[in-house]
Enzyme design. Sequence first.
Site, PDB file in Angstrom:
ATOM      1  N   SER A  45       0.830  -1.208   0.000  1.00 25.55           N
ATOM      2  CA  SER A  45       0.000   0.000   0.000  1.00 25.55           C
ATOM      3  C   SER A  45       0.859   1.252   0.000  1.00 25.55           C
ATOM      4  CB  SER A  45      -0.932   0.009   1.216  1.00 25.55           C
ATOM      5  OG  SER A  45      -0.202  -0.220   2.414  1.00 25.55           O
ATOM      6  N   ASP A  83       5.182  -7.184   2.706  1.00 26.83           N
ATOM      7  CA  ASP A  83       4.471  -7.647   1.518  1.00 26.83           C
ATOM      8  C   ASP A  83       5.451  -8.005   0.411  1.00 26.83           C
ATOM      9  OD1 ASP A  83       1.710  -7.811   1.801  1.00 26.83           O
ATOM     10  OD2 ASP A  83       1.403  -5.662   1.486  1.00 26.83           O
ATOM     11  N   LYS A 112       4.455 -11.590   3.474  1.00 23.65           N
ATOM     12  CA  LYS A 112       3.028 -11.810   3.199  1.00 23.65           C
ATOM     13  C   LYS A 112       2.821 -11.867   1.697  1.00 23.65           C
ATOM     14  CE  LYS A 112      -0.188  -8.491   3.638  1.00 23.65           C
ATOM     15  NZ  LYS A 112      -0.874  -8.487   2.310  1.00 23.65           N
ATOM     16  N   GLU A 177      -9.595 -10.055   3.839  1.00 24.63           N
ATOM     17  CA  GLU A 177      -9.966  -8.677   3.493  1.00 24.63           C
ATOM     18  C   GLU A 177     -11.245  -8.623   2.669  1.00 24.63           C
ATOM     19  OE1 GLU A 177      -8.143  -4.645   1.366  1.00 24.63           O
ATOM     20  OE2 GLU A 177      -6.892  -6.439   1.539  1.00 24.63           O
TER      21      GLU A 177
END
EC number: 2.1.2.11
Length: 259
Positions: A45, A83, A112, A177
């Site tokens: 993000s 990530d 992740k 999510e």
Amino acid sequence: MKKRHTVNTIKSAKNSNKLVMITAYDALFAKLFEPIVDMILVGDSLNMVFAGRSDTLSATLDQMIYHANAVCSGAPSAFVVLDMPYGTYINEKEALQNAIRIYKETDVDAVKLEGGKEKADLIKTLCQNGIAVMGHIGLLPQHVRGQGGYKVVREADRLMEDAKALEEAGVFSIIIEGVKPEVAAKVTDAVQVPVIGIGAGKETDGQVLVWSDMLGFFEDFKPKFVKQYLNGAKLVKEAVSQYAKEVKEGSFPSQEFSY
């Protein structure tokens, strides 16, 4: 000083202590968050929050490693998850090479990656080679272009299969999510590893949010699931406006702020 989490203490929190996770991309905010949260996610993000891009897809591994090192420097005792960006785990060989590079070049505790049962064999390979992996199912931001946008995932049976496959592959936890709360609750009950929710209701084993969303710094878009605990953008604008005003009128720096 708070005791440092490990993969085992994260796993042991299942059905006992709610886990708190937040994103960070730099040393400054990581240091602020470290004594409060259980885990820090260096999320892709950052490509939107930090770099101003429209989605996460163009984040690079070099970029992620740079920010991971900043976060680990600011929060050396934090449990940090990084990530793996889009395109870095297309197959088992590339995934393992890139995960090993992450472990060699940063101090993160885990990686992740997004995907369900189709990623199970790949995840198993990483885990067998000493890489701690957090899974991510439900809404997958790295798939946003192919899926035509951010959409709530409703297929409960598929999500259950995904979660169980990831658990069997060796993940120590799973992010879920953009899922209806009742579905997320069933998935959480179906596996023995902690399930961390984002936009998935309160019946998961913990929550994760993007720091700039929850602190009100990202003004372009606010997801439905985000509670803003601070209007950070307003406070910053007011402070900078006051600074600019004082500079323009010549009242700053006063004697108090001069040598």
